[in-house]
Scaffold this motif. Structure first.
Motif, PDB file in Angstrom:
ATOM      1  N   PRO A   1       0.807  -1.279  -0.021  1.00  0.00           N
ATOM      2  CA  PRO A   1       0.030   0.241  -0.033  1.00  0.00           C
ATOM      3  C   PRO A   1       0.779   1.388  -0.003  1.00  0.00           C
ATOM      4  O   PRO A   1       0.517   2.417  -0.616  1.00  0.00           O
ATOM      5  N   GLY A   2       1.765   1.264   0.698  1.00  0.00           N
ATOM      6  CA  GLY A   2       3.001   2.486   0.776  1.00  0.00           C
ATOM      7  C   GLY A   2       3.218   2.846  -0.570  1.00  0.00           C
ATOM      8  O   GLY A   2       3.160   3.964  -1.165  1.00  0.00           O
ATOM      9  N   VAL A   3       3.956   2.003  -1.324  1.00  0.00           N
ATOM     10  CA  VAL A   3       4.362   2.143  -2.855  1.00  0.00           C
ATOM     11  C   VAL A   3       3.156   2.698  -3.446  1.00  0.00           C
ATOM     12  O   VAL A   3       3.327   3.665  -4.465  1.00  0.00           O
ATOM     13  N   ALA A   4       2.093   1.891  -3.469  1.00  0.00           N
ATOM     14  CA  ALA A   4       1.026   2.582  -4.356  1.00  0.00           C
ATOM     15  C   ALA A   4       0.397   3.853  -4.007  1.00  0.00           C
ATOM     16  O   ALA A   4       0.279   4.513  -4.981  1.00  0.00           O
ATOM     17  N   ARG A   5       0.584   4.100  -2.757  1.00  0.00           N
ATOM     18  CA  ARG A   5       0.163   5.409  -2.345  1.00  0.00           C
ATOM     19  C   ARG A   5       1.159   6.652  -2.766  1.00  0.00           C
ATOM     20  O   ARG A   5       0.838   7.787  -3.302  1.00  0.00           O
ATOM     21  N   GLN A   6       2.466   6.162  -2.706  1.00  0.00           N
ATOM     22  CA  GLN A   6       3.359   7.146  -3.410  1.00  0.00           C
ATOM     23  C   GLN A   6       3.344   7.256  -4.724  1.00  0.00           C
ATOM     24  O   GLN A   6       3.456   8.391  -5.394  1.00  0.00           O
ATOM     25  N   TYR A   7       2.927   6.284  -5.666  1.00  0.00           N
ATOM     26  CA  TYR A   7       2.703   6.189  -6.997  1.00  0.00           C
ATOM     27  C   TYR A   7       1.734   7.283  -7.451  1.00  0.00           C
ATOM     28  O   TYR A   7       1.770   8.179  -8.160  1.00  0.00           O
ATOM     29  N   GLY A   8       0.503   7.302  -6.384  1.00  0.00           N
ATOM     30  CA  GLY A   8      -0.665   8.181  -6.618  1.00  0.00           C
ATOM     31  C   GLY A   8      -0.358   9.363  -6.107  1.00  0.00           C
ATOM     32  O   GLY A   8      -0.800  10.437  -6.924  1.00  0.00           O
ATOM     33  N   MET A   9       0.677   9.759  -5.333  1.00  0.00           N
ATOM     34  CA  MET A   9       1.175  11.040  -5.022  1.00  0.00           C
ATOM     35  C   MET A   9       1.696  11.832  -6.052  1.00  0.00           C
ATOM     36  O   MET A   9       1.571  12.734  -6.431  1.00  0.00           O
ATOM     37  N   ASP A  10       2.646  10.862  -6.700  1.00  0.00           N
ATOM     38  CA  ASP A  10       3.501  11.387  -7.641  1.00  0.00           C
ATOM     39  C   ASP A  10       2.806  11.404  -9.223  1.00  0.00           C
ATOM     40  O   ASP A  10       3.189  12.302  -9.796  1.00  0.00           O
ATOM     41  N   HIS A  11       1.504  11.112  -9.042  1.00  0.00           N
ATOM     42  CA  HIS A  11       0.920  11.118 -10.284  1.00  0.00           C
ATOM     43  C   HIS A  11      -0.460  12.010 -10.115  1.00  0.00           C
ATOM     44  O   HIS A  11      -1.499  11.712 -10.792  1.00  0.00           O
ATOM     45  N   SER A  12      -0.363  12.934  -9.265  1.00  0.00           N
ATOM     46  CA  SER A  12      -1.194  13.778  -8.676  1.00  0.00           C
ATOM     47  C   SER A  12      -0.889  15.328  -8.710  1.00  0.00           C
ATOM     48  O   SER A  12       0.388  15.314  -8.792  1.00  0.00           O
ATOM     49  N   ASP A  13      -1.845  16.062  -8.873  1.00  0.00           N
ATOM     50  CA  ASP A  13      -1.308  17.635  -8.678  1.00  0.00           C
ATOM     51  C   ASP A  13      -2.583  18.225  -7.931  1.00  0.00           C
ATOM     52  O   ASP A  13      -3.377  18.538  -8.376  1.00  0.00           O
ATOM     53  N   SER A  14      -2.174  18.719  -6.551  1.00  0.00           N
ATOM     54  CA  SER A  14      -3.282  19.263  -5.755  1.00  0.00           C
ATOM     55  C   SER A  14      -2.349  19.892  -4.460  1.00  0.00           C
ATOM     56  O   SER A  14      -1.389  19.611  -4.135  1.00  0.00           O
ATOM     57  N   GLU A  15      -3.296  20.779  -3.825  1.00  0.00           N
ATOM     58  CA  GLU A  15      -2.558  21.385  -2.661  1.00  0.00           C
ATOM     59  C   GLU A  15      -2.571  20.327  -1.370  1.00  0.00           C
ATOM     60  O   GLU A  15      -1.797  20.373  -0.751  1.00  0.00           O
ATOM     61  N   TYR A  16      -3.669  19.504  -1.428  1.00  0.00           N
ATOM     62  CA  TYR A  16      -3.577  18.602  -0.292  1.00  0.00           C
ATOM     63  C   TYR A  16      -3.828  17.218  -0.978  1.00  0.00           C
ATOM     64  O   TYR A  16      -4.146  16.765  -1.975  1.00  0.00           O
ATOM     65  N   ILE A  17      -3.516  16.325   0.132  1.00  0.00           N
ATOM     66  CA  ILE A  17      -3.498  14.709  -0.319  1.00  0.00           C
ATOM     67  C   ILE A  17      -4.394  14.019   0.770  1.00  0.00           C
ATOM     68  O   ILE A  17      -4.096  14.328   2.024  1.00  0.00           O
ATOM     69  N   MET A  18      -5.181  13.074   0.383  1.00  0.00           N
ATOM     70  CA  MET A  18      -6.137  12.508   1.082  1.00  0.00           C
ATOM     71  C   MET A  18      -5.919  10.913   0.894  1.00  0.00           C
ATOM     72  O   MET A  18      -5.602  10.657  -0.157  1.00  0.00           O
ATOM     73  N   PHE A  19      -5.792  10.059   1.925  1.00  0.00           N
ATOM     74  CA  PHE A  19      -5.851   8.644   1.301  1.00  0.00           C
ATOM     75  C   PHE A  19      -6.835   7.898   2.014  1.00  0.00           C
ATOM     76  O   PHE A  19      -7.469   8.286   3.237  1.00  0.00           O
ATOM     77  N   MET A  20      -7.468   7.113   1.055  1.00  0.00           N
ATOM     78  CA  MET A  20      -8.452   6.176   1.697  1.00  0.00           C
ATOM     79  C   MET A  20      -7.932   4.680   1.424  1.00  0.00           C
ATOM     80  O   MET A  20      -7.418   4.519   0.310  1.00  0.00           O
ATOM     81  N   ASP A  21      -8.593   3.841   2.099  1.00  0.00           N
ATOM     82  CA  ASP A  21      -8.594   2.327   1.876  1.00  0.00           C
ATOM     83  C   ASP A  21      -9.635   1.894   0.782  1.00  0.00           C
ATOM     84  O   ASP A  21     -10.632   2.428   1.127  1.00  0.00           O
ATOM     85  N   ALA A  22      -9.442   0.751  -0.061  1.00  0.00           N
ATOM     86  CA  ALA A  22     -10.448   0.917  -0.769  1.00  0.00           C
ATOM     87  C   ALA A  22     -11.547  -0.052  -0.398  1.00  0.00           C
ATOM     88  O   ALA A  22     -12.668  -0.233  -1.119  1.00  0.00           O
TER      89      ALA A  22
END
Length: 337
Positions: free
Chosen positions: A80-101
């Motif tokens: 999950p950590g690697v996937a979250r980081q991938y999501g962060m790297d492929h997003s553009d926003s002021e804030y980041i929120m994480f949710m479990d599927a």
């Protein structure tokens, strides 16, 4: 899928592996049905961690027409950590929120609470709200309890992280942590933050999942002492880059927790645990030496507050604490105390 190139206020990162489309519909619908906010200021980043890929992504995601959804598939599973980081790297926003599927937002006004905080009080390093946990009691019936941010500072859910703040402390999800990844990332972010806005409202639902790794393999987690001591080392390194005093204090607290864990649980892999403990002690030698004189006392106090150990006589706790420190001493290559 995408409807706007404008920078978003928040990116909601959702990694998944074994979840089915039926399960994904719940979490995505809870976002798609939010009210009271400008939904064009939200993007969802869904990352398949080399698991159950969507059969027809465009068709599936078209059901959630109110929000922008980006979908990515990883070739190799990194956790999950690697996937979250991938999501962060492929997003553009002021804030980041994480949710479990396998979770959902608590109600249709959940995101409004965050938007309102920003509008009324300005930007913060972290905006933290509370969550509701769904669990089963001894009679196998569903029950619910509130999990306050104050009691759960290592969980990713129910929080907005300011991207600029994360960049300023050079914090990313650690690629080597497949478990305890929240303890590293969220714990570090909260420790270093000087501006955490705690909005005491329940916005997140931690749903019961019979296949959940966290809930149903608790013994495996408890016995993963090698990964826990590895985590201590990673946390010390990132904290020391930003605040050495906090890093040294945290090292003492984490090593104390390690001592309590070891007393109650046999390592899954003793040799690997010894190797990781040796490496951590020697790489973090300054913190170990600084806390050496008070370490036994700290461990005893922690044991006295542990539900499993608190009824043991004080002499036995003292013996257990001294045993752990002696074990650490033997693993140290160059002792200076």
């Amino acid at each position: 899928m995408g409807k706007s190139n404008d920078k978003k206020l928040v990116s909601i990162i959702i990694p998944y592996h074994n979840e089915t489309e039926k399960t994904l519909k719940i979490v995505l619908s809870s976002i798609n049905n939010q009210i009271g906010i400008d939904l064009s200021r939200i993007e969802v980043v869904l990352v398949c961690d080399a698991g159950n890929r969507l059969d027809n992504p465009d068709n599936f995601l078209s059901w959630f027409e109110n929000v922008d959804i980006k979908y990515y598939e990883l070739t190799l599973s990194g956790g999950p950590g690697v996937a979250r980081q991938y999501g962060m790297d492929h997003s553009d926003s002021e804030y980041i929120m994480f949710m479990d599927a396998d979770d959902q937002l608590q109600y249709c006004g959940a995101l409004f609470e965050f938007f309102n905080v920003v509008q009324q009080t300005g930007n913060h390093q972290i905006i933290a709200c509370d969550a509701m946990e769904q669990f089963k009691n001894s009679d196998n019936q569903f029950r619910y309890r509130i999990r306050s941010y104050q009691d759960n500072k290592i969980f990713a859910w129910g929080k907005w992280f300011n991207r600029s703040y994360l960049d300023s402390i050079q914090l990313t999800w650690h690629p080597k942590l497949r478990i305890f990844e929240d303890t590293y990332f969220v714990g570090t972010a909260c420790l270093l933050a000087t501006d955490i806005f705690h909005h005491q409202v329940v916005v997140y639902m931690w749903l019961w999942n019979s296949n959940s790794i966290t809930r149903n393999t608790g013994k495996f987690f408890a016995q993963s002492l090698d990964t826990w001591v590895e985590l201590i080392r990673y946390r010390y390194h990132i904290l020391s880059l930003n605040n050495l005093e906090i890093a040294n204090d945290d090292f003492c607290g984490m090593l104390t927790a390690m001592a309590v864990r070891e007393t109650k649980n046999k390592p899954n892999n003793q040799a690997k645990y010894n190797s990781q403990l040796r490496r951590t002690l020697n790489e973090c030698v300054q913190a170990y030496e600084l806390n050496y004189e008070k370490l036994v006392k700290k461990i005893i106090e922690a044991m006295k507050n542990d539900d499993f150990l608190k009824n043991k006589p004080i002499w036995e706790l003292q013996k257990l604490a001294q045993k752990f420190v002696k074990q650490c001493d033997k693993l140290m290559e160059n002792k200076k105390y």
